[in-house]
Design an enzyme around this catalytic site. Structure first.
Site, PDB file in Angstrom:
ATOM      1  CB  SER A   1      -0.957  -0.036   1.189  1.00 26.45           C
ATOM      2  OG  SER A   1      -2.001   0.878   1.027  1.00 26.45           O
TER       3      SER A   1
ATOM      4  CG  HIS B   1      -4.947  -3.212  -0.146  1.00 26.04           C
ATOM      5  ND1 HIS B   1      -4.496  -2.390  -1.161  1.00 26.04           N
ATOM      6  CD2 HIS B   1      -4.362  -2.751   0.987  1.00 26.04           C
ATOM      7  CE1 HIS B   1      -3.692  -1.465  -0.662  1.00 26.04           C
ATOM      8  NE2 HIS B   1      -3.589  -1.665   0.642  1.00 26.04           N
TER       9      HIS B   1
ATOM     10  CG  ASP C   1      -6.217  -3.372  -3.908  1.00 22.18           C
ATOM     11  OD1 ASP C   1      -7.124  -2.864  -3.219  1.00 22.18           O
ATOM     12  OD2 ASP C   1      -5.028  -2.998  -3.851  1.00 22.18           O
TER      13      ASP C   1
END
Length: 463
Positions: free
Chosen positions: A159, A432, A373
């Site tokens: 991320s 994610h 994601d």
């Protein structure tokens, strides 16, 4: 009692001028603080792998895991929720990345997790300053330890951590070249990484329209705000871009009946990984609070009977007692809101150029992305990769992908493509949090990245 044995080992403390550290009696774990700047204290935790193979021709690797946010704790989330030796029930994780490497978790930037500042004016405000602090930490850990210096270090990020990884990679190389850091950089891996915010927000509307999550009206509205963000970034109005990003997240949520930003096949709160209670990081708007679910990730994670409860309770309870060196007035995650707010002006800044520089310097760069994601969608990742100026890009894009399979299962689990020092993994069925959603592919991708001398048979095959 067995599950707590690793936590019951006696720790030995030792002091150095700008650091305090401890270790288990058997030497399998080290952890400590480094004062990276006066009154700014960064916490780290190193696990030595029980699977280590001594091979002079193929040194055992170390993975430095960088969490996102900014303000999410690698020591808590990455360690206990994703790739460390124990899960949040304090039970062994059969997919721990220790099977392939030693693991170094850091609460970065200062103020994250168990890291803390004595004065909130000491929070970093951009990725470059964060990289400087991390480089100082690595100097303190590696320069006095010849054993660690023999192992290549691989920076693996998730991320927003990808932005930290890109700037840290360059900062580390510079420190090595200047003789300030005794370390071998093995490579940088960017997992579902927020490298180009512009490309991600531009991808959200079209992607959700393609999978029937929003309609034409929602697409038109989201594209309008995304274009506004693009212009704000272009004109250097990064604070405004962050506010517009919040506006876009709210719009997407209302148009999609609350799609989960970490898995677009689900509603918000359905994914056990992203099903968390929002901490109030900011009073600005709902979107920042929604994103803070990642910063306090998995706070509703339920432990087995007799366990400590949620992740907050685990970290501030049994883990804090095990570590012994955490100051009494420091609460895990207690300063995370300040970390995010301090970096709001840098949040929407792209780091494509830094990735380009790493490639030009010959650093192995791996990019991996979960198929479902949304916040760091594969569509957006592919868009920023195509903006690279690296001279091998066209050859990379022209190459065919290789399908990946896990063990005897012949269902396609992913694809990969490589050219020279750029590598890309498309991880099917993952959101994610790739190591959580697809642990088999993730673990063996790590084997590829690190070229680990681990003797265990690979869990996937290629055709």
């Amino acid at each position: 009692m067995e599950k707590l044995c690793i936590l019951a080992l006696v720790s030995v403390l030792f002091l150095v001028p700008t650091a305090i550290a401890a270790r288990t009696q058997d030497g399998s774990e080290d952890w400590g603080y480094v004062e990276v700047r006066p009154k700014a204290h960064m916490f780290w935790w190193l696990y030595r792998s029980p699977y280590r193979v001594e091979d002079p021709s193929k040194p055992w690797p170390i993975i430095l895991w960088l969490q996102g946010g900014p303000g999410a704790s690698g020591v808590g989330i990455g360690n206990f929720q994703e790739v460390g030796p124990l899960d949040t029930n304090l039970k062994p994780r059969n997919s721990t990345w220790l099977q392939k490497a030693d693991l170094l978790f850091v609460d970065n930037p200062v103020g994250t997790g168990f890291s803390f500042v004595e004065d909130t004016a000491l929070f970093v405000t951009d990725d470059v300053d964060a990289a400087a602090d991390l480089t100082t930490l690595l100097e303190k850990i590696f320069n006095r330890n010849e054993s660690l210096q023999k192992s290549p270090l691989f920076i693996v990020a998730e991320s927003y951590g990808g932005k930290f990884a890109a700037t840290l990679g360059l900062s580390t190389l510079k420190a090595i070249e200047e003789g300030k850091l005794k370390l071998r950089l093995g490579g940088v891996a960017l997992g579902d990484s927020w490298i180009s915010p512009e490309d991600f927000v531009l991808s959200w509307g079209p992607l959700l329209k393609d999978v029937s999550r929003i309609d034409d009206n929602g697409l038109e509205k989201s594209n309008s705000v995304a274009q506004e963000i693009k212009e704000q970034i272009k004109n250097g109005k990064l604070d405004d871009a962050t506010n517009s990003w919040s506006k876009l997240e709210n719009l997407i949520s209302s148009s999609s009946s609350n799609v989960d930003f970490y898995n677009f096949l689900l509603d918000s709160g359905m994914d056990p990984v992203s099903s968390v209670t929002a901490i109030e990081l900011s009073k600005r708007n709902i979107a920042l609070n929604r994103y803070s679910r990642y910063l306090g990730s998995l706070r509703k994670s339920t432990l087995s009977p007799g366990g400590e409860g949620d992740l907050d309770t685990l970290m501030n309870g049994v883990i804090k007692r095990k570590l012994k060196i955490i100051p009494n007035n420091v609460t895990w995650g207690g300063q995370s809101d300040g970390v995010f707010n301090a970096m709001a002006g840098d949040f929407m800044r792209p780091r494509i150029d830094e990735v380009d520089q790493l490639l030009a310097k010959g650093v192995n760069v791996t990019i991996y992305n979960g198929q479902v994601d949304l916040i760091c969608a594969t569509k957006g990742t592919e868009a920023w990769v195509e903006k690279l100026k690296w001279d091998g890009l066209q050859q990379f894009l022209n190459k065919s992908r290789t399908p990946l399979f896990c063990g005897s299962d012949r269902f396609t689990k992913g694809f990969t493509r490589s050219y020279k020092n750029l590598h890309f993994y498309w991880i099917l069925g993952a959101g994610h949090f790739v190591p959580v959603d697809q642990p088999c592919i993730a673990l063996n991708m790590v084997d590829d990245i690190t070229q680990s001398p681990a003797v265990s048979a690979p869990l996937y095959t290629r055709t």
